[in-house]
Design a protein around this motif. Sequence first.
Motif, short mmCIF file in Angstrom:
data_model
loop_
_atom_site.label_atom_id
_atom_site.label_comp_id
_atom_site.label_asym_id
_atom_site.label_seq_id
_atom_site.Cartn_x
_atom_site.Cartn_y
_atom_site.Cartn_z
N ARG A 1 31.91 84.57 1.32
CA ARG A 1 31.74 85.73 0.59
C ARG A 1 32.78 86.44 0.75
O ARG A 1 33.58 86.63 1.35
N LYS A 2 32.47 87.88 -0.27
CA LYS A 2 33.46 88.74 -0.21
C LYS A 2 33.52 89.60 0.96
O LYS A 2 32.42 89.58 2.01
N LYS A 3 34.75 90.23 1.50
CA LYS A 3 34.82 90.78 2.55
C LYS A 3 33.75 92.05 2.68
O LYS A 3 33.37 92.28 3.94
N ASP A 4 33.59 92.94 1.62
CA ASP A 4 32.60 94.01 1.90
C ASP A 4 31.01 93.38 1.98
O ASP A 4 30.26 94.21 2.77
N GLN A 5 30.70 92.15 1.56
CA GLN A 5 29.48 91.57 1.85
C GLN A 5 29.54 91.03 3.31
O GLN A 5 28.23 91.34 3.88
N ILE A 6 30.45 90.54 3.88
CA ILE A 6 30.43 90.46 5.34
C ILE A 6 30.12 91.43 6.05
O ILE A 6 29.43 91.58 7.05
N ALA A 7 30.95 92.49 5.71
CA ALA A 7 30.87 93.93 6.59
C ALA A 7 29.53 94.38 6.23
O ALA A 7 29.09 95.16 7.39
N THR A 8 28.74 94.38 5.37
CA THR A 8 27.48 94.78 5.15
C THR A 8 26.64 94.08 6.06
O THR A 8 25.78 94.53 6.89
N THR B 1 27.38 92.51 8.80
CA THR B 1 27.58 93.00 10.08
C THR B 1 26.95 94.44 10.38
O THR B 1 26.48 94.73 11.43
#
Length: 63
Positions: A18-25, A27
């Motif tokens: 997934r996109k980095k921002d989705q992974i960060a979300t 987390t």
Amino acid sequence: MAKNATVTVRQVRSGLGRKKDQIATLTGLGLGKLNRERTLEDTPAVRGMIHKVKHLVEVVDQA
């Protein structure tokens, strides 16, 4: 929204690929592994985060 309202969220799909921002979300919601659940305060910010990754999580319970 009622005072002290909570929402329980469970991760049902992987964040891999997934996109980095989705992974960060994920987390930020306290998730990251399949079937992990978190009970969070029901705020507009949390609702926005859930909406951003709605294809990876499910709302289990609203209290």
